[in-house]
Design a protein around this motif. Structure first.
Motif: not given
Length: 183
Positions: A49-65
């Motif tokens: 649910n990131v469709n309304d994100w604006r002005g973003i400079a970097a992203v990261a994602a949690g990863n369950v292993h």
């Protein structure tokens, strides 16, 4: 042994790399050239649910292993103004980053989120069973990384600090020297 002059380290700190793509366990995130974010994949916990994100400079994602049936994930966005936003599974408060400011880099572990501030300090929230969020005393950090249950910081002098789960020796970095600075 000094690997880098203070001037060299200062230049590297100003040019921190930004993550423009990220992979969670079952979702993928991409930062577009206009500062918006796209995400695809499993959205069971709202991690896409990131469709309304604006002005973003970097992203990261949690990863369950770990277990194949967990499906838990979160997505982190570093805004160009140094604040941070997050969506997704938040059982361990890993998305509680709304008060962060002055952040220049972010990293996401399985159940924790890490932020590097412009002054070289580090913040962390989320699951802390192994001490992976115990970073409040860190100084002179120029890069961060988050594993499943451990956190790493690269210092301006080329040394590395680590906290968290060390079951397999993944935090045994105290002897590391002259690690390449970002940039």
């Amino acid at each position: 042994m000094d690997c880098f002059s203070p001037e060299h380290a200062a230049l590297k700190v100003k040019r921190r790399p930004k993550n423009t793509i990220a992979a969670g366990r079952r979702h993928t995130v991409g930062l577009t050239s206009d500062g918006t974010v796209m995400a695809v994949g499993d959205n069971k916990y709202g991690q896409c649910n990131v469709n309304d994100w604006r002005g973003i400079a970097a992203v990261a994602a949690g990863n369950v292993h770990m277990a194949t049936n967990t499906g838990n994930a979160h997505t982190i966005g570093l805004k160009s103004d140094g604040t941070v936003t997050a969506v997704g599974w938040n059982m361990h408060d890993q998305c509680d980053v709304n008060g962060w400011s002055g952040i220049v880099a972010v990293a996401a572990g399985s159940y924790h989120t890490v932020g590097l501030a412009s002054d070289g300090t580090v913040a962390a929230v989320g699951w802390n069973e192994f001490g992976q969020c115990n970073v409040s005393g860190w100084r002179d950090i120029v890069a961060i990384a988050a594993g499943c249950a451990h956190t790493l910081g690269l210092k301006a002098d080329g040394t590395v600090v680590a906290v968290g789960d060390n079951e397999y020796g993944q935090c045994d970095v105290s002897g590391w020297r002259c690690i390449q600075l970002p940039g």
